[in-house]
Design a protein around this motif. Sequence first.
Motif, PDB file in Angstrom:
ATOM      1  N   ASN A  95      15.447   3.935 -15.674  1.00  0.00           N
ATOM      2  CA  ASN A  95      16.132   2.635 -15.665  1.00  0.00           C
ATOM      3  C   ASN A  95      16.029   1.948 -14.313  1.00  0.00           C
ATOM      4  O   ASN A  95      16.391   0.779 -14.189  1.00  0.00           O
ATOM      5  CB  ASN A  95      17.630   2.801 -15.995  1.00  0.00           C
ATOM      6  CG  ASN A  95      17.842   3.170 -17.437  1.00  0.00           C
ATOM      7  OD1 ASN A  95      17.158   2.655 -18.319  1.00  0.00           O
ATOM      8  ND2 ASN A  95      18.762   4.078 -17.687  1.00  0.00           N
ATOM      9  N   CYS A  96      15.577   2.676 -13.296  1.00  0.00           N
ATOM     10  CA  CYS A  96      15.587   2.122 -11.935  1.00  0.00           C
ATOM     11  C   CYS A  96      14.318   1.339 -11.641  1.00  0.00           C
ATOM     12  O   CYS A  96      13.219   1.897 -11.658  1.00  0.00           O
ATOM     13  CB  CYS A  96      15.762   3.240 -10.914  1.00  0.00           C
ATOM     14  SG  CYS A  96      17.415   3.958 -10.946  1.00  0.00           S
ATOM     15  N   VAL A  97      14.464   0.055 -11.354  1.00  0.00           N
ATOM     16  CA  VAL A  97      13.315  -0.800 -11.029  1.00  0.00           C
ATOM     17  C   VAL A  97      13.081  -0.774  -9.515  1.00  0.00           C
ATOM     18  O   VAL A  97      13.845  -0.155  -8.766  1.00  0.00           O
ATOM     19  CB  VAL A  97      13.532  -2.250 -11.520  1.00  0.00           C
ATOM     20  CG1 VAL A  97      13.901  -2.275 -12.986  1.00  0.00           C
ATOM     21  CG2 VAL A  97      14.564  -2.972 -10.678  1.00  0.00           C
ATOM     22  N   GLU A  98      12.006  -1.433  -9.094  1.00  0.00           N
ATOM     23  CA  GLU A  98      11.675  -1.463  -7.666  1.00  0.00           C
ATOM     24  C   GLU A  98      10.937  -2.762  -7.361  1.00  0.00           C
ATOM     25  O   GLU A  98      10.242  -3.298  -8.234  1.00  0.00           O
ATOM     26  CB  GLU A  98      10.789  -0.247  -7.323  1.00  0.00           C
ATOM     27  CG  GLU A  98      10.396  -0.138  -5.857  1.00  0.00           C
ATOM     28  CD  GLU A  98       9.916   1.279  -5.477  1.00  0.00           C
ATOM     29  OE1 GLU A  98       9.826   2.142  -6.370  1.00  0.00           O
ATOM     30  OE2 GLU A  98       9.632   1.486  -4.286  1.00  0.00           O
ATOM     31  N   TYR A  99      11.087  -3.250  -6.144  1.00  0.00           N
ATOM     32  CA  TYR A  99      10.254  -4.354  -5.661  1.00  0.00           C
ATOM     33  C   TYR A  99       9.340  -3.851  -4.560  1.00  0.00           C
ATOM     34  O   TYR A  99       9.777  -3.093  -3.689  1.00  0.00           O
ATOM     35  CB  TYR A  99      11.110  -5.483  -5.066  1.00  0.00           C
ATOM     36  CG  TYR A  99      11.718  -6.404  -6.086  1.00  0.00           C
ATOM     37  CD1 TYR A  99      10.935  -7.338  -6.755  1.00  0.00           C
ATOM     38  CD2 TYR A  99      13.084  -6.354  -6.387  1.00  0.00           C
ATOM     39  CE1 TYR A  99      11.484  -8.196  -7.691  1.00  0.00           C
ATOM     40  CE2 TYR A  99      13.641  -7.212  -7.323  1.00  0.00           C
ATOM     41  CZ  TYR A  99      12.831  -8.121  -7.970  1.00  0.00           C
ATOM     42  OH  TYR A  99      13.383  -8.978  -8.901  1.00  0.00           O
ATOM     43  N   TYR A 100       8.074  -4.274  -4.604  1.00  0.00           N
ATOM     44  CA  TYR A 100       7.163  -4.116  -3.484  1.00  0.00           C
ATOM     45  C   TYR A 100       6.882  -5.529  -2.953  1.00  0.00           C
ATOM     46  O   TYR A 100       6.854  -6.499  -3.723  1.00  0.00           O
ATOM     47  CB  TYR A 100       5.831  -3.485  -3.922  1.00  0.00           C
ATOM     48  CG  TYR A 100       5.796  -1.967  -3.990  1.00  0.00           C
ATOM     49  CD1 TYR A 100       6.942  -1.196  -3.857  1.00  0.00           C
ATOM     50  CD2 TYR A 100       4.587  -1.311  -4.211  1.00  0.00           C
ATOM     51  CE1 TYR A 100       6.887   0.194  -3.931  1.00  0.00           C
ATOM     52  CE2 TYR A 100       4.519   0.078  -4.287  1.00  0.00           C
ATOM     53  CZ  TYR A 100       5.674   0.826  -4.155  1.00  0.00           C
ATOM     54  OH  TYR A 100       5.610   2.190  -4.235  1.00  0.00           O
ATOM     55  N   PHE A 101       6.632  -5.597  -1.658  1.00  0.00           N
ATOM     56  CA  PHE A 101       6.461  -6.883  -0.998  1.00  0.00           C
ATOM     57  C   PHE A 101       5.331  -6.753   0.019  1.00  0.00           C
ATOM     58  O   PHE A 101       5.416  -5.932   0.932  1.00  0.00           O
ATOM     59  CB  PHE A 101       7.791  -7.215  -0.305  1.00  0.00           C
ATOM     60  CG  PHE A 101       7.775  -8.425   0.554  1.00  0.00           C
ATOM     61  CD1 PHE A 101       7.890  -9.677  -0.007  1.00  0.00           C
ATOM     62  CD2 PHE A 101       7.662  -8.321   1.934  1.00  0.00           C
ATOM     63  CE1 PHE A 101       7.892 -10.812   0.796  1.00  0.00           C
ATOM     64  CE2 PHE A 101       7.660  -9.450   2.741  1.00  0.00           C
ATOM     65  CZ  PHE A 101       7.778 -10.693   2.164  1.00  0.00           C
ATOM     66  N   GLY A 102       4.258  -7.502  -0.199  1.00  0.00           N
ATOM     67  CA  GLY A 102       3.095  -7.406   0.689  1.00  0.00           C
ATOM     68  C   GLY A 102       3.391  -7.997   2.057  1.00  0.00           C
ATOM     69  O   GLY A 102       3.972  -9.070   2.170  1.00  0.00           O
ATOM     70  N   LEU A 103       2.983  -7.257   3.092  1.00  0.00           N
ATOM     71  CA  LEU A 103       3.313  -7.682   4.454  1.00  0.00           C
ATOM     72  C   LEU A 103       2.061  -7.902   5.302  1.00  0.00           C
ATOM     73  O   LEU A 103       1.913  -8.934   5.950  1.00  0.00           O
ATOM     74  CB  LEU A 103       4.202  -6.601   5.069  1.00  0.00           C
ATOM     75  CG  LEU A 103       4.860  -6.899   6.382  1.00  0.00           C
ATOM     76  CD1 LEU A 103       5.824  -8.060   6.249  1.00  0.00           C
ATOM     77  CD2 LEU A 103       5.619  -5.663   6.844  1.00  0.00           C
ATOM     78  N   GLU A 104       1.166  -6.924   5.261  1.00  0.00           N
ATOM     79  CA  GLU A 104      -0.069  -7.031   6.049  1.00  0.00           C
ATOM     80  C   GLU A 104      -1.170  -6.299   5.300  1.00  0.00           C
ATOM     81  O   GLU A 104      -0.899  -5.281   4.647  1.00  0.00           O
ATOM     82  CB  GLU A 104       0.113  -6.317   7.402  1.00  0.00           C
ATOM     83  CG  GLU A 104       0.327  -7.240   8.584  1.00  0.00           C
ATOM     84  CD  GLU A 104       0.592  -6.453   9.858  1.00  0.00           C
ATOM     85  OE1 GLU A 104       1.661  -6.659  10.447  1.00  0.00           O
ATOM     86  OE2 GLU A 104      -0.246  -5.617  10.233  1.00  0.00           O
ATOM     87  N   GLY A 105      -2.370  -6.804   5.428  1.00  0.00           N
ATOM     88  CA  GLY A 105      -3.503  -6.118   4.816  1.00  0.00           C
ATOM     89  C   GLY A 105      -3.711  -6.544   3.374  1.00  0.00           C
ATOM     90  O   GLY A 105      -3.097  -7.497   2.888  1.00  0.00           O
ATOM     91  N   GLU A 106      -4.579  -5.794   2.716  1.00  0.00           N
ATOM     92  CA  GLU A 106      -5.041  -6.181   1.387  1.00  0.00           C
ATOM     93  C   GLU A 106      -5.057  -4.934   0.501  1.00  0.00           C
ATOM     94  O   GLU A 106      -5.611  -3.903   0.897  1.00  0.00           O
ATOM     95  CB  GLU A 106      -6.473  -6.718   1.545  1.00  0.00           C
ATOM     96  CG  GLU A 106      -6.969  -7.554   0.438  1.00  0.00           C
ATOM     97  CD  GLU A 106      -8.466  -7.850   0.605  1.00  0.00           C
ATOM     98  OE1 GLU A 106      -9.049  -8.333  -0.351  1.00  0.00           O
ATOM     99  OE2 GLU A 106      -9.036  -7.559   1.685  1.00  0.00           O
TER     100      GLU A 106
END
Length: 185
Positions: A95-106
């Motif tokens: 049930n636990c979701v997550e956010y990822y957030f791009g910061l540097e690189g590709e």
Amino acid sequence: MKIKNPKLWHKMPGGIIEGENVLYSRKYLKDVENLYKSKEISNEGKNTLMYEVYSYSEGDETQYGNLFWGLTILHPVYIEKECNMTKGHFHENRNCVEYYFGLEGEGLLLLMDEMGQMSAEKVLPGSLHYIAGNFAHRLVNIGEIPLKIGACWPTTAGHDYRAVEEMPFPYRIYKNNGKIELVER
Ligand code: M6P
Ligand code: ZN
């Protein structure tokens, strides 16, 4: 009243929050060599630093509703053209979701449902990625500089690595003469 200085999460490591409730771990190639197709990794190669993970929370980690803030740094390493990747995991609590957030690189974010169906999203500075609770997630560096992403997820999510070992992501990611190739296992 004194105004407090903010915590600069993106300054980890070396930022002001280092040391205050910050967990740090790193993976060398010898820790993750099973992920790669190549079976010809030298002893020297096994000591290559592949990725680093910082995670930070305050309060009781077992408390439902609490969150981790994390930073993953995946180095630009290629193992016979196969791109550097995290182990990848489902959450123990689906049930636990997550956010990822791009910061540097590709990079690429690989998402796999519980039937083994995979999709991929491009990760770049400023990109935001919602990871539903029942999807395994793996980050891949497809660039030439360290890939840095922020992440936020419940402290009670847990990591289920076993499900991914039993049902691996169906594609390997290669960079061949500058071109990204998704190769089915
Ligand atoms: C992100 C979060 C962490 C995870 C890390 C590395 O920071 O999702 O929970 O540990 O990436 O991923 P993995 O554990 O799959 O190697
Ligand atoms: Zn996760």
